[in-house]
Scaffold this motif. Structure first.
Motif, PDB file in Angstrom:
ATOM      1  N   VAL A 188      49.042  49.314  36.685  1.00  0.00           N
ATOM      2  CA  VAL A 188      48.044  49.157  35.627  1.00  0.00           C
ATOM      3  C   VAL A 188      48.674  48.525  34.394  1.00  0.00           C
ATOM      4  O   VAL A 188      48.119  47.590  33.788  1.00  0.00           O
ATOM      5  CB  VAL A 188      47.410  50.516  35.251  1.00  0.00           C
ATOM      6  CG1 VAL A 188      46.486  50.363  34.045  1.00  0.00           C
ATOM      7  CG2 VAL A 188      46.651  51.095  36.434  1.00  0.00           C
ATOM      8  N   LEU A 189      49.849  49.013  34.024  1.00  0.00           N
ATOM      9  CA  LEU A 189      50.534  48.485  32.838  1.00  0.00           C
ATOM     10  C   LEU A 189      50.893  47.014  33.020  1.00  0.00           C
ATOM     11  O   LEU A 189      50.717  46.197  32.111  1.00  0.00           O
ATOM     12  CB  LEU A 189      51.783  49.317  32.554  1.00  0.00           C
ATOM     13  CG  LEU A 189      51.541  50.788  32.186  1.00  0.00           C
ATOM     14  CD1 LEU A 189      52.859  51.551  32.137  1.00  0.00           C
ATOM     15  CD2 LEU A 189      50.815  50.904  30.851  1.00  0.00           C
ATOM     16  N   ILE A 190      51.394  46.670  34.201  1.00  0.00           N
ATOM     17  CA  ILE A 190      51.749  45.276  34.474  1.00  0.00           C
ATOM     18  C   ILE A 190      50.506  44.395  34.472  1.00  0.00           C
ATOM     19  O   ILE A 190      50.499  43.294  33.918  1.00  0.00           O
ATOM     20  CB  ILE A 190      52.492  45.167  35.819  1.00  0.00           C
ATOM     21  CG1 ILE A 190      53.883  45.804  35.704  1.00  0.00           C
ATOM     22  CG2 ILE A 190      52.618  43.704  36.253  1.00  0.00           C
ATOM     23  CD1 ILE A 190      54.637  45.850  37.017  1.00  0.00           C
ATOM     24  N   SER A 191      49.410  44.884  35.063  1.00  0.00           N
ATOM     25  CA  SER A 191      48.171  44.109  35.115  1.00  0.00           C
ATOM     26  C   SER A 191      47.614  43.852  33.723  1.00  0.00           C
ATOM     27  O   SER A 191      47.011  42.804  33.467  1.00  0.00           O
ATOM     28  CB  SER A 191      47.130  44.848  35.963  1.00  0.00           C
ATOM     29  OG  SER A 191      47.564  44.981  37.303  1.00  0.00           O
ATOM     30  N   GLY A 192      47.819  44.822  32.820  1.00  0.00           N
ATOM     31  CA  GLY A 192      47.335  44.668  31.452  1.00  0.00           C
ATOM     32  C   GLY A 192      48.338  44.050  30.514  1.00  0.00           C
ATOM     33  O   GLY A 192      48.082  43.922  29.308  1.00  0.00           O
ATOM     34  N   ASP A 193      49.511  43.698  31.049  1.00  0.00           N
ATOM     35  CA  ASP A 193      50.586  43.116  30.240  1.00  0.00           C
ATOM     36  C   ASP A 193      51.004  44.075  29.117  1.00  0.00           C
ATOM     37  O   ASP A 193      51.285  43.656  27.995  1.00  0.00           O
ATOM     38  CB  ASP A 193      50.161  41.766  29.660  1.00  0.00           C
ATOM     39  CG  ASP A 193      51.353  40.929  29.195  1.00  0.00           C
ATOM     40  OD1 ASP A 193      52.454  41.138  29.728  1.00  0.00           O
ATOM     41  OD2 ASP A 193      51.184  40.080  28.293  1.00  0.00           O
TER      42      ASP A 193
ATOM     43  N   ALA B 265      41.725  48.365  41.812  1.00  0.00           N
ATOM     44  CA  ALA B 265      41.456  49.413  40.820  1.00  0.00           C
ATOM     45  C   ALA B 265      42.380  49.281  39.616  1.00  0.00           C
ATOM     46  O   ALA B 265      41.958  49.485  38.469  1.00  0.00           O
ATOM     47  CB  ALA B 265      41.626  50.788  41.464  1.00  0.00           C
ATOM     48  N   ALA B 266      43.637  48.944  39.848  1.00  0.00           N
ATOM     49  CA  ALA B 266      44.593  48.770  38.752  1.00  0.00           C
ATOM     50  C   ALA B 266      44.179  47.607  37.853  1.00  0.00           C
ATOM     51  O   ALA B 266      44.272  47.688  36.626  1.00  0.00           O
ATOM     52  CB  ALA B 266      45.991  48.550  39.309  1.00  0.00           C
ATOM     53  N   GLU B 267      43.710  46.525  38.475  1.00  0.00           N
ATOM     54  CA  GLU B 267      43.282  45.352  37.699  1.00  0.00           C
ATOM     55  C   GLU B 267      42.081  45.691  36.822  1.00  0.00           C
ATOM     56  O   GLU B 267      42.018  45.281  35.656  1.00  0.00           O
ATOM     57  CB  GLU B 267      42.952  44.201  38.644  1.00  0.00           C
ATOM     58  CG  GLU B 267      44.164  43.657  39.397  1.00  0.00           C
ATOM     59  CD  GLU B 267      43.794  42.641  40.448  1.00  0.00           C
ATOM     60  OE1 GLU B 267      42.575  42.328  40.571  1.00  0.00           O
ATOM     61  OE2 GLU B 267      44.686  42.158  41.164  1.00  0.00           O
ATOM     62  N   TYR B 268      41.125  46.437  37.369  1.00  0.00           N
ATOM     63  CA  TYR B 268      39.935  46.797  36.593  1.00  0.00           C
ATOM     64  C   TYR B 268      40.260  47.799  35.488  1.00  0.00           C
ATOM     65  O   TYR B 268      39.662  47.743  34.406  1.00  0.00           O
ATOM     66  CB  TYR B 268      38.841  47.332  37.508  1.00  0.00           C
ATOM     67  CG  TYR B 268      37.939  46.250  38.066  1.00  0.00           C
ATOM     68  CD1 TYR B 268      36.984  45.639  37.261  1.00  0.00           C
ATOM     69  CD2 TYR B 268      38.040  45.836  39.390  1.00  0.00           C
ATOM     70  CE1 TYR B 268      36.156  44.640  37.749  1.00  0.00           C
ATOM     71  CE2 TYR B 268      37.221  44.835  39.900  1.00  0.00           C
ATOM     72  CZ  TYR B 268      36.283  44.238  39.070  1.00  0.00           C
ATOM     73  OH  TYR B 268      35.463  43.242  39.556  1.00  0.00           O
ATOM     74  N   ALA B 269      41.171  48.710  35.752  1.00  0.00           N
ATOM     75  CA  ALA B 269      41.567  49.664  34.712  1.00  0.00           C
ATOM     76  C   ALA B 269      42.197  48.927  33.533  1.00  0.00           C
ATOM     77  O   ALA B 269      41.880  49.196  32.364  1.00  0.00           O
ATOM     78  CB  ALA B 269      42.535  50.695  35.282  1.00  0.00           C
ATOM     79  N   ALA B 270      43.082  47.998  33.838  1.00  0.00           N
ATOM     80  CA  ALA B 270      43.710  47.202  32.784  1.00  0.00           C
ATOM     81  C   ALA B 270      42.675  46.354  32.059  1.00  0.00           C
ATOM     82  O   ALA B 270      42.725  46.206  30.826  1.00  0.00           O
ATOM     83  CB  ALA B 270      44.802  46.316  33.383  1.00  0.00           C
ATOM     84  N   ASP B 271      41.732  45.805  32.815  1.00  0.00           N
ATOM     85  CA  ASP B 271      40.674  44.980  32.223  1.00  0.00           C
ATOM     86  C   ASP B 271      39.818  45.792  31.250  1.00  0.00           C
ATOM     87  O   ASP B 271      39.458  45.300  30.171  1.00  0.00           O
ATOM     88  CB  ASP B 271      39.798  44.394  33.330  1.00  0.00           C
ATOM     89  CG  ASP B 271      38.651  43.558  32.776  1.00  0.00           C
ATOM     90  OD1 ASP B 271      38.924  42.461  32.249  1.00  0.00           O
ATOM     91  OD2 ASP B 271      37.489  44.012  32.854  1.00  0.00           O
ATOM     92  N   SER B 272      39.501  47.017  31.620  1.00  0.00           N
ATOM     93  CA  SER B 272      38.702  47.869  30.733  1.00  0.00           C
ATOM     94  C   SER B 272      39.426  48.107  29.413  1.00  0.00           C
ATOM     95  O   SER B 272      38.821  48.036  28.335  1.00  0.00           O
ATOM     96  CB  SER B 272      38.409  49.211  31.412  1.00  0.00           C
ATOM     97  OG  SER B 272      37.550  49.043  32.511  1.00  0.00           O
TER      98      SER B 272
END
Length: 208
Positions: free
Chosen positions: A85-90, A142-149
């Motif tokens: 999640v952290l990586i996906s959200g940078d 799911a990780a990508e969407y969590a970061a996106d939110s």
């Protein structure tokens, strides 16, 4: 007459030979290296270096290991998903950020079934279910969407800013409690544990 000249010729030959050796350059003797001495014993050579001889500077290169999504998916634990999640959200991959993500996941689904519906944070964004009860095809999605939110919606700005700092898991937790992510607000901390979260591996099918 010839016999008289023979001794004279022999003397001249000896004199010429002596002059030849005298005029031939001699190889110089091996020079002794200043400040060092060598001792030889059989086939072993020992070299002693003077104390005032400084060792040359040695450059030590530093190497930084970067955690990639493929490595995290292959490992497949709750700790890996928190990092994903952290990586996906940078966001910075700091221990404080990893800790708060793991605690957040535990409050949502519990550690032993953290991959429930492939939605560890019960995120409604893109999951097809209201109130966070939807599901995702894989944990990676799911990780990508969590970061996106966290990046997309203004009402999560305080969480986003605290994760950007990446230095205080408690401060990030307080931002989560104050946000509308959970209607209970996690009891504003009364339903929130800071105990270490054990490592649990999700089934391979959850990762797709």
């Amino acid at each position: 007459m010839g016999r008289r000249l023979a001794p004279l010729a022999a003397a001249f030959a000896v004199l010429s030979l002596g002059l030849t050796f005298a005029l031939t350059p001699q190889a110089p003797a091996p020079a002794q290296m200043p400040g060092a001495s060598e001792a030889f014993s059989g086939d072993t050579q020992t070299v002693s270096v003077a104390a005032d001889v400084a060792a040359p500077d040695v450059s030590h290169e530093s190497y930084v290991s970067t955690t990639g999504p493929e490595t995290l998916v292959e490992s497949g634990t709750n700790h890996d998903w928190a990092k994903l999640v952290l990586i996906s959200g940078d966001f910075p991959l700091t221990q404080a950020n990893i800790d708060v993500m793991l605690r957040w996941m535990r409050q949502e689904n519990g550690p032993d079934n953290w991959w429930n519906r492939n939605n560890p944070l019960n995120n409604g964004n893109g999951s097809g279910g209201g109130s966070g009860l939807g599901s995702y095809a894989t944990l990676s999605i799911a990780a990508e969407y969590a970061a996106d939110s966290l990046r997309r919606y203004a009402f999560y700005d305080a969480i986003e800013a605290s994760l950007e700092a990446g230095t205080d898991a408690n401060a990030t937790a307080q931002a989560i409690w104050a946000s509308p992510w959970a209607t209970s607000h996690y009891g504003y901390g009364s339903h929130w544990s800071t105990a270490p979260v054990k490592v649990i591996t999700a089934p391979e099918s959850a990762w797709g």
